[in-house]
Write a protein that holds these residues in place. Structure first.
Motif, PDB file in Angstrom:
ATOM      1  N   HIS A   6       2.666 -23.650   4.279  1.00  0.00           N
ATOM      2  CA  HIS A   6       1.852 -24.206   5.359  1.00  0.00           C
ATOM      3  C   HIS A   6       0.818 -23.177   5.806  1.00  0.00           C
ATOM      4  O   HIS A   6       0.840 -22.722   6.942  1.00  0.00           O
ATOM      5  CB  HIS A   6       2.736 -24.602   6.553  1.00  0.00           C
ATOM      6  N   ALA A  33      -2.014 -31.224   9.021  1.00  0.00           N
ATOM      7  CA  ALA A  33      -1.805 -31.314  10.464  1.00  0.00           C
ATOM      8  C   ALA A  33      -2.896 -30.529  11.201  1.00  0.00           C
ATOM      9  O   ALA A  33      -3.140 -29.369  10.887  1.00  0.00           O
ATOM     10  CB  ALA A  33      -0.437 -30.761  10.839  1.00  0.00           C
ATOM     11  N   GLU A  55       4.361 -23.313  16.638  1.00  0.00           N
ATOM     12  CA  GLU A  55       5.033 -24.551  17.030  1.00  0.00           C
ATOM     13  C   GLU A  55       5.120 -25.526  15.846  1.00  0.00           C
ATOM     14  O   GLU A  55       6.148 -26.167  15.629  1.00  0.00           O
ATOM     15  CB  GLU A  55       4.281 -25.202  18.182  1.00  0.00           C
ATOM     16  N   HIS A  56       4.061 -25.605  15.065  1.00  0.00           N
ATOM     17  CA  HIS A  56       4.050 -26.473  13.882  1.00  0.00           C
ATOM     18  C   HIS A  56       5.118 -26.040  12.882  1.00  0.00           C
ATOM     19  O   HIS A  56       5.843 -26.869  12.340  1.00  0.00           O
ATOM     20  CB  HIS A  56       2.665 -26.459  13.238  1.00  0.00           C
ATOM     21  N   THR A  58       7.845 -24.533  13.490  1.00  0.00           N
ATOM     22  CA  THR A  58       9.142 -24.898  14.058  1.00  0.00           C
ATOM     23  C   THR A  58       9.411 -26.370  13.836  1.00  0.00           C
ATOM     24  O   THR A  58      10.514 -26.770  13.453  1.00  0.00           O
ATOM     25  CB  THR A  58       9.183 -24.570  15.566  1.00  0.00           C
ATOM     26  N   GLU A  59       8.385 -27.212  14.054  1.00  0.00           N
ATOM     27  CA  GLU A  59       8.536 -28.661  13.888  1.00  0.00           C
ATOM     28  C   GLU A  59       8.873 -29.055  12.452  1.00  0.00           C
ATOM     29  O   GLU A  59       9.650 -29.969  12.221  1.00  0.00           O
ATOM     30  CB  GLU A  59       7.266 -29.380  14.328  1.00  0.00           C
ATOM     31  N   VAL A  60       8.260 -28.383  11.492  1.00  0.00           N
ATOM     32  CA  VAL A  60       8.507 -28.738  10.083  1.00  0.00           C
ATOM     33  C   VAL A  60       9.706 -27.994   9.494  1.00  0.00           C
ATOM     34  O   VAL A  60      10.038 -28.197   8.329  1.00  0.00           O
ATOM     35  CB  VAL A  60       7.246 -28.519   9.196  1.00  0.00           C
ATOM     36  N   GLY A  61      10.304 -27.124  10.284  1.00  0.00           N
ATOM     37  CA  GLY A  61      11.496 -26.422   9.828  1.00  0.00           C
ATOM     38  C   GLY A  61      11.231 -25.296   8.864  1.00  0.00           C
ATOM     39  O   GLY A  61      12.070 -24.970   8.043  1.00  0.00           O
TER      40      GLY A  61
END
Length: 62
Positions: A6, A33, A55-56, A58-61
């Motif tokens: 990412h 994103a 934060e992104h 964290t959201e996608v793991g």
């Protein structure tokens, strides 16, 4: 998944021709994103691009 899956990308659209458009910065992830944006004459997204990216992830793991 690691952060290398990412990577963060920056886009700086805007033109300086006969009808100039406002300066604009959009920070997004390579996965598509949109994370953070700023446009000349308007406020920006809350926080910083780095905070939004963290934060992104964290959201996608990642």
């Amino acid at each position: 998944m690691t952060p290398t899956h990412h990577p963060i990308t920056d886009h700086y659209p805007g033109s300086h021709g006969e009808y100039p458009e406002p300066a604009e910065t959009t920070v997004s992830c390579a996965c598509g994103a949109e994370l953070w944006e700023w446009q000349e004459g308007y406020s920006c997204s809350p926080g910083s691009p780095e905070d939004a990216f963290a934060e992104h992830l964290t959201e996608v793991g990642a």
